[in-house]
Write a protein that holds these residues in place. Structure first.
Motif, PDB file in Angstrom:
ATOM      1  N   TRP A  24       0.836  -1.188   0.000  1.00  0.00           N
ATOM      2  CA  TRP A  24       0.000   0.000   0.000  1.00  0.00           C
ATOM      3  C   TRP A  24       0.880   1.250   0.000  1.00  0.00           C
ATOM      4  CZ3 TRP A  24      -5.462  -0.468   1.499  1.00  0.00           C
ATOM      5  CH2 TRP A  24      -5.865  -1.756   1.815  1.00  0.00           C
ATOM      6  N   VAL A  25       0.489   2.244  -0.762  1.00  0.00           N
ATOM      7  CA  VAL A  25       1.132   3.565  -0.732  1.00  0.00           C
ATOM      8  C   VAL A  25       0.021   4.599  -0.888  1.00  0.00           C
ATOM      9  CG1 VAL A  25       2.637   5.187  -1.971  1.00  0.00           C
ATOM     10  CG2 VAL A  25       3.381   2.832  -1.652  1.00  0.00           C
ATOM     11  N   GLY A  26       0.008   5.588   0.004  1.00  0.00           N
ATOM     12  CA  GLY A  26      -0.903   6.712  -0.147  1.00  0.00           C
ATOM     13  C   GLY A  26      -2.273   6.572   0.483  1.00  0.00           C
ATOM     14  N   TRP A  27      -2.448   5.659   1.398  1.00  0.00           N
ATOM     15  CA  TRP A  27      -3.746   5.461   2.041  1.00  0.00           C
ATOM     16  C   TRP A  27      -3.793   6.282   3.331  1.00  0.00           C
ATOM     17  CZ3 TRP A  27      -7.449   2.632  -0.482  1.00  0.00           C
ATOM     18  CH2 TRP A  27      -7.007   1.956  -1.626  1.00  0.00           C
ATOM     19  N   LEU A  28      -4.220   7.533   3.216  1.00  0.00           N
ATOM     20  CA  LEU A  28      -4.237   8.432   4.362  1.00  0.00           C
ATOM     21  C   LEU A  28      -5.548   8.316   5.129  1.00  0.00           C
ATOM     22  CD1 LEU A  28      -2.674  11.667   2.840  1.00  0.00           C
ATOM     23  CD2 LEU A  28      -1.548   9.592   3.644  1.00  0.00           C
ATOM     24  N   GLY A  29      -5.496   8.703   6.358  1.00  0.00           N
ATOM     25  CA  GLY A  29      -6.680   8.743   7.207  1.00  0.00           C
ATOM     26  C   GLY A  29      -6.910  10.160   7.677  1.00  0.00           C
ATOM     27  N   THR A  30      -6.649  10.387   8.958  1.00  0.00           N
ATOM     28  CA  THR A  30      -6.935  11.687   9.545  1.00  0.00           C
ATOM     29  C   THR A  30      -5.714  12.594   9.642  1.00  0.00           C
ATOM     30  OG1 THR A  30      -6.603  10.756  11.749  1.00  0.00           O
ATOM     31  CG2 THR A  30      -8.867  10.796  10.896  1.00  0.00           C
ATOM     32  N   TYR A  31      -4.581  12.156   9.121  1.00  0.00           N
ATOM     33  CA  TYR A  31      -3.389  13.008   9.126  1.00  0.00           C
ATOM     34  C   TYR A  31      -2.476  12.625   7.965  1.00  0.00           C
ATOM     35  CZ  TYR A  31      -0.090   9.504  10.791  1.00  0.00           C
ATOM     36  OH  TYR A  31       0.725   8.412  10.877  1.00  0.00           O
ATOM     37  N   VAL A  32      -1.541  13.498   7.655  1.00  0.00           N
ATOM     38  CA  VAL A  32      -0.579  13.266   6.573  1.00  0.00           C
ATOM     39  C   VAL A  32       0.744  12.846   7.215  1.00  0.00           C
ATOM     40  CG1 VAL A  32       0.591  14.294   4.590  1.00  0.00           C
ATOM     41  CG2 VAL A  32      -1.725  15.025   5.174  1.00  0.00           C
ATOM     42  N   ASN A  66       3.700  12.191   5.894  1.00  0.00           N
ATOM     43  CA  ASN A  66       4.920  12.722   5.293  1.00  0.00           C
ATOM     44  C   ASN A  66       4.524  13.850   4.343  1.00  0.00           C
ATOM     45  OD1 ASN A  66       7.697  12.825   4.811  1.00  0.00           O
ATOM     46  ND2 ASN A  66       7.574  11.404   3.109  1.00  0.00           N
ATOM     47  N   GLU A  67       4.952  15.069   4.621  1.00  0.00           N
ATOM     48  CA  GLU A  67       4.587  16.220   3.803  1.00  0.00           C
ATOM     49  C   GLU A  67       5.784  16.733   3.014  1.00  0.00           C
ATOM     50  OE1 GLU A  67       2.742  19.277   6.108  1.00  0.00           O
ATOM     51  OE2 GLU A  67       1.223  17.928   6.902  1.00  0.00           O
ATOM     52  N   GLY A  68       5.512  17.297   1.863  1.00  0.00           N
ATOM     53  CA  GLY A  68       6.550  17.885   1.030  1.00  0.00           C
ATOM     54  C   GLY A  68       6.059  18.042  -0.391  1.00  0.00           C
ATOM     55  N   ASN A  69       6.947  18.460  -1.262  1.00  0.00           N
ATOM     56  CA  ASN A  69       6.617  18.664  -2.668  1.00  0.00           C
ATOM     57  C   ASN A  69       7.105  17.494  -3.491  1.00  0.00           C
ATOM     58  OD1 ASN A  69       5.475  21.262  -2.275  1.00  0.00           O
ATOM     59  ND2 ASN A  69       7.542  22.074  -2.060  1.00  0.00           N
ATOM     60  N   ILE A  70       6.225  16.965  -4.311  1.00  0.00           N
ATOM     61  CA  ILE A  70       6.569  15.829  -5.161  1.00  0.00           C
ATOM     62  C   ILE A  70       7.147  16.333  -6.479  1.00  0.00           C
ATOM     63  CG2 ILE A  70       4.267  15.660  -6.178  1.00  0.00           C
ATOM     64  CD1 ILE A  70       4.650  12.574  -6.122  1.00  0.00           C
ATOM     65  N   TYR A 123      -4.754  13.906  -2.276  1.00  0.00           N
ATOM     66  CA  TYR A 123      -3.883  13.974  -1.097  1.00  0.00           C
ATOM     67  C   TYR A 123      -2.605  14.766  -1.399  1.00  0.00           C
ATOM     68  CZ  TYR A 123      -6.673  10.207   1.038  1.00  0.00           C
ATOM     69  OH  TYR A 123      -7.666   9.446   1.576  1.00  0.00           O
ATOM     70  N   ILE A 124      -2.061  14.560  -2.588  1.00  0.00           N
ATOM     71  CA  ILE A 124      -0.820  15.250  -2.971  1.00  0.00           C
ATOM     72  C   ILE A 124      -1.075  16.735  -3.193  1.00  0.00           C
ATOM     73  CG2 ILE A 124       0.892  15.468  -4.818  1.00  0.00           C
ATOM     74  CD1 ILE A 124       0.720  12.353  -5.093  1.00  0.00           C
TER      75      ILE A 124
END
Length: 162
Positions: A54-62, A64-68, A125-126
């Protein structure tokens, strides 16, 4: 699938044992393993059973934050459009961060290192929540993109949709 909160390790290598509780919503740590059977999918180019992460399955928080990297985002968007897999087991999901966006379904990116299983709403999300997928994942898809015919729009999934 969901476990009690534990001390997190490296964001790029979180595993199932470092998962978070149901209180964190639909969150699944990046690189959690999942067995998938195409027999339950509405639409897939894979047959039988296969293992993915799994990659990118967010819930109530992020987590890892940043610019892709824009090229990495373009690759993700290509696979989102042409490699849709709907297992029907997760249903519609409303973004738990803003409650403003809803989508259903999943897609896959298969590389020589892993089969990545991503939510259709990863671009939300992104772009809206500054989610930055793990470095290992980004490096893998960038390397993979240079070696596959998909980069010119010639993948089997795209020709099936035309």
């Amino acid at each position: 699938m969901f476990f009690k909160r534990r001390k997190r390790q490296n964001k790029d290598t979180e595993s199932q044992e470092n998962a978070f509780s149901r209180a964190d919503g639909a969150f699944v740590p990046d690189f959690t393993r999942r067995e998938f059977s195409s027999s339950i999918a509405y639409s897939t180019s894979f047959e039988g059973c296969f293992n993915g992460v799994w990659v990118g399955w967010l819930g109530t928080y992020v987590p890892n934050e940043g610019n892709i990297d824009s090229k990495a985002l373009d690759i993700i968007m290509h696979f989102k459009q042409y490699h849709y897999v709907d297992t029907a087991d997760l249903g519609y999901h409303t973004c738990e961060l803003c409650n403003q966006y809803e989508e259903r379904g999943e897609f896959v990116i298969e590389t020589k290192y892993a089969l990545y299983y991503l939510p259709q709403m990863i671009d939300h999300y992104i772009s809206e929540h500054n989610y930055l997928p793990p470095t290992k994942f980004i490096q893998d898809i960038l390397e993979h993109w240079e070696t596959i015919p998909c980069k010119k729009g010639l993948c089997a999934a795209q020709s099936d949709k035309s």
